[in-house]
Design a protein around this motif. Structure first.
Motif, PDB file in Angstrom:
ATOM      1  N   VAL A  81       0.863  -1.187   0.000  1.00 54.20           N
ATOM      2  CA  VAL A  81       0.000   0.000   0.000  1.00 54.20           C
ATOM      3  C   VAL A  81       0.894   1.230   0.000  1.00 54.20           C
ATOM      4  CG1 VAL A  81      -1.618   1.362   1.399  1.00 54.20           C
ATOM      5  CG2 VAL A  81      -1.975  -1.098   1.118  1.00 54.20           C
ATOM      6  N   LEU A  82       0.563   2.198  -0.848  1.00 50.82           N
ATOM      7  CA  LEU A  82       1.307   3.454  -0.925  1.00 50.82           C
ATOM      8  C   LEU A  82       0.473   4.587  -0.348  1.00 50.82           C
ATOM      9  CD1 LEU A  82       3.662   5.259  -2.004  1.00 50.82           C
ATOM     10  CD2 LEU A  82       2.352   5.436  -4.145  1.00 50.82           C
ATOM     11  N   VAL A  83       1.070   5.357   0.562  1.00 49.30           N
ATOM     12  CA  VAL A  83       0.455   6.561   1.110  1.00 49.30           C
ATOM     13  C   VAL A  83       1.060   7.766   0.410  1.00 49.30           C
ATOM     14  CG1 VAL A  83       0.057   7.952   3.191  1.00 49.30           C
ATOM     15  CG2 VAL A  83       0.102   5.443   3.340  1.00 49.30           C
ATOM     16  N   VAL A  84       0.203   8.691  -0.022  1.00 49.99           N
ATOM     17  CA  VAL A  84       0.655   9.914  -0.681  1.00 49.99           C
ATOM     18  C   VAL A  84       0.352  11.093   0.233  1.00 49.99           C
ATOM     19  CG1 VAL A  84       0.497  11.364  -2.746  1.00 49.99           C
ATOM     20  CG2 VAL A  84       0.135   8.894  -2.930  1.00 49.99           C
ATOM     21  N   GLU A  85       1.397  11.725   0.779  1.00 50.29           N
ATOM     22  CA  GLU A  85       1.362  12.875   1.688  1.00 50.29           C
ATOM     23  C   GLU A  85       1.234  12.420   3.160  1.00 50.29           C
ATOM     24  OE1 GLU A  85       2.303  14.827  -0.473  1.00 50.29           O
ATOM     25  OE2 GLU A  85       0.747  15.841  -1.624  1.00 50.29           O
ATOM     26  N   THR A  86       1.755  13.260   4.049  1.00 47.55           N
ATOM     27  CA  THR A  86       1.767  12.910   5.473  1.00 47.55           C
ATOM     28  C   THR A  86       0.815  13.720   6.324  1.00 47.55           C
ATOM     29  OG1 THR A  86       3.463  14.526   6.154  1.00 47.55           O
ATOM     30  CG2 THR A  86       4.246  12.435   5.230  1.00 47.55           C
ATOM     31  N   GLY A  87       0.437  14.917   5.863  1.00 45.09           N
ATOM     32  CA  GLY A  87      -0.221  15.866   6.738  1.00 45.09           C
ATOM     33  C   GLY A  87       0.816  16.714   7.450  1.00 45.09           C
ATOM     34  N   LEU A  88       0.357  17.775   8.097  1.00 45.71           N
ATOM     35  CA  LEU A  88       1.241  18.751   8.742  1.00 45.71           C
ATOM     36  C   LEU A  88       1.702  18.255  10.106  1.00 45.71           C
ATOM     37  CD1 LEU A  88       2.357  21.735   8.443  1.00 45.71           C
ATOM     38  CD2 LEU A  88       0.408  22.403   9.859  1.00 45.71           C
ATOM     39  N   GLY A  89       2.945  17.823  10.195  1.00 46.76           N
ATOM     40  CA  GLY A  89       3.532  17.470  11.480  1.00 46.76           C
ATOM     41  C   GLY A  89       3.271  16.049  11.930  1.00 46.76           C
ATOM     42  N   PRO A  90       3.958  15.630  12.993  1.00 43.96           N
ATOM     43  CA  PRO A  90       3.927  14.224  13.403  1.00 43.96           C
ATOM     44  C   PRO A  90       2.590  13.734  13.921  1.00 43.96           C
ATOM     45  CG  PRO A  90       5.186  15.562  14.971  1.00 43.96           C
ATOM     46  CD  PRO A  90       4.924  16.424  13.779  1.00 43.96           C
ATOM     47  N   ARG A  91       1.802  14.566  14.590  1.00 44.92           N
ATOM     48  CA  ARG A  91       0.539  14.069  15.128  1.00 44.92           C
ATOM     49  C   ARG A  91      -0.475  13.794  14.016  1.00 44.92           C
ATOM     50  NH1 ARG A  91       3.176  16.465  18.458  1.00 44.92           N
ATOM     51  NH2 ARG A  91       2.942  18.519  17.512  1.00 44.92           N
ATOM     52  N   ASN A  92      -0.537  14.675  13.040  1.00 44.27           N
ATOM     53  CA  ASN A  92      -1.387  14.373  11.886  1.00 44.27           C
ATOM     54  C   ASN A  92      -0.916  13.096  11.199  1.00 44.27           C
ATOM     55  OD1 ASN A  92      -3.475  16.351  11.592  1.00 44.27           O
ATOM     56  ND2 ASN A  92      -1.921  17.866  11.079  1.00 44.27           N
ATOM     57  N   ALA A  93       0.386  12.979  11.025  1.00 41.35           N
ATOM     58  CA  ALA A  93       0.933  11.804  10.339  1.00 41.35           C
ATOM     59  C   ALA A  93       0.681  10.527  11.123  1.00 41.35           C
ATOM     60  CB  ALA A  93       2.424  11.996  10.094  1.00 41.35           C
ATOM     61  N   GLU A  94       0.706  10.599  12.437  1.00 38.59           N
ATOM     62  CA  GLU A  94       0.406   9.409  13.246  1.00 38.59           C
ATOM     63  C   GLU A  94      -1.007   8.902  12.962  1.00 38.59           C
ATOM     64  OE1 GLU A  94       1.182  10.782  17.178  1.00 38.59           O
ATOM     65  OE2 GLU A  94       3.371  10.786  16.902  1.00 38.59           O
ATOM     66  N   SER A  95      -1.950   9.827  12.786  1.00 39.17           N
ATOM     67  CA  SER A  95      -3.314   9.421  12.432  1.00 39.17           C
ATOM     68  C   SER A  95      -3.355   8.757  11.064  1.00 39.17           C
ATOM     69  CB  SER A  95      -4.241  10.647  12.435  1.00 39.17           C
ATOM     70  OG  SER A  95      -4.351  11.210  13.717  1.00 39.17           O
ATOM     71  N   VAL A  96      -2.557   9.294  10.135  1.00 39.24           N
ATOM     72  CA  VAL A  96      -2.509   8.726   8.795  1.00 39.24           C
ATOM     73  C   VAL A  96      -1.870   7.342   8.824  1.00 39.24           C
ATOM     74  CG1 VAL A  96      -1.640   9.031   6.447  1.00 39.24           C
ATOM     75  CG2 VAL A  96      -2.459  11.023   7.735  1.00 39.24           C
ATOM     76  N   VAL A  97      -0.796   7.194   9.597  1.00 37.12           N
ATOM     77  CA  VAL A  97      -0.132   5.893   9.711  1.00 37.12           C
ATOM     78  C   VAL A  97      -1.104   4.857  10.273  1.00 37.12           C
ATOM     79  CG1 VAL A  97       1.658   4.594  10.907  1.00 37.12           C
ATOM     80  CG2 VAL A  97       2.198   6.826   9.943  1.00 37.12           C
TER      81      VAL A  97
END
Length: 302
Positions: A46-62
């Motif tokens: 699975v490929l994710v495109v973009e992380t979101g702004l900063g680590p907390r947003n990215a943690e939700s995406v992960v």
């Protein structure tokens, strides 16, 4: 950049939308500094495109992507290095292989700290999301083109050359007819020109036009812009046409007796008259400044 006064730039994964088989978009919900995020699946990865702004947003995406993957291998890519697109990559460490084009990796290394400082100065909502950011270098770097096999589905990663940034990348899913443009295209918004002389002048209006012409010719079924509603191929044509008009109107006035400020004000009024419903009006003047510097008679634009 103007101070950020919109709602907190938080990614809401609960709004994920199916746009094709085994392909979802987490939409920006119209919130500034929240990108559209893609999750693209194949049989084994699975490929994710973009992380979101900063680590907390990215943690939700992960967390969302890991649950979506259901044991499949994770990859991460970003369309360019700007903070809301890439400054959460650290949250994917140990979870996903991070791959980008070389020019983007060089942008991140050269300008990441400066953009982190600039965005932290936009106001408390942005600064909160950028707390604890540690810029993460990609695991895999390619030069111009990379085909990523997710298992029964190949995703094409293509460096476009200098346009919105020096390291823009477009992500396409040929079997689904889906294209992720990053900030090369926005929906319902004037094109974002990060023209900040003398600190950053890598954006190129003329090269951006050439890129948009090529992308529009591909006519994807679905276009996922950097910001704004998911659309069709008409979205690419709209951006191309706007940039061409901005160039033509700027160059037509460039050598007039009026100064750049007066020229920019006149063009701003013209563009708002053409697109009164579009957001991001503050970017019109920066686009004028960029295109003034790129006039054929100005060697600085080369």
């Amino acid at each position: 950049m103007p101070e950020y006064t919109a709602p907190d730039p938080i990614v809401d994964v609960t709004g994920a939308q199916d746009v094709a088989e085994d392909l979802v978009v987490i939409p920006d919900r119209g919130v500034q500094l929240v990108p559209n995020i893609g999750v693209i699946g194949g049989s084994h990865s699975v490929l994710v495109v973009e992380t979101g702004l900063g680590p907390r947003n990215a943690e939700s995406v992960v967390k969302f992507a890991s649950e979506y993957a259901g044991g499949r291998r994770l990859y991460l890519t970003t369309t360019h290095f700007h903070p809301e697109h890439a400054f959460g990559a650290q949250a994917f460490a140990g979870e996903a292989t991070y791959l980008v084009n070389r020019a983007q990796a060089e942008d991140l290394a050269a300008k990441g700290d400066g953009y982190l400082h600039m965005f932290r100065g936009l106001g408390a909502p942005v600064a909160r999301q950028l707390e604890g950011v540690a810029l993460r270098a990609p695991d895999v770097v390619y030069d111009a083109a990379h085909d990523l096999d997710l298992g029964g589905r190949v995703v094409r990663l293509r460096a476009t050359g200098r346009a919105h940034s020096r390291g823009d990348q477009v992500v396409t899913v040929p079997d689904a007819g889906v294209m992720f443009t990053g900030d090369l295209a926005e929906a319902g918004q004037f094109a974002i020109f990060p023209w900040f002389p003398p600190h950053d002048t890598d954006v190129s209006g003329t090269r951006w036009i050439a890129v948009m012409r090529r992308l529009a010719e591909q006519a994807p079924r679905v276009v996922v812009p950097g910001h704004g509603d998911v659309g069709g191929p008409g979205l690419l044509a709209d951006v191309r046409d706007y940039l061409e008009l901005l160039r033509d109107e700027t160059w037509a006035r460039r050598d007039s007796a009026a100064g750049e400020e007066a020229i920019a004000a006149e063009i701003r009024a013209l563009m708002i008259g053409r697109h009164p419903e579009w957001a991001g009006r503050e970017w019109i003047e920066r686009g004028v400044g960029c295109l003034c510097a790129e006039h054929p008679d100005d060697s600085a634009g080369e």
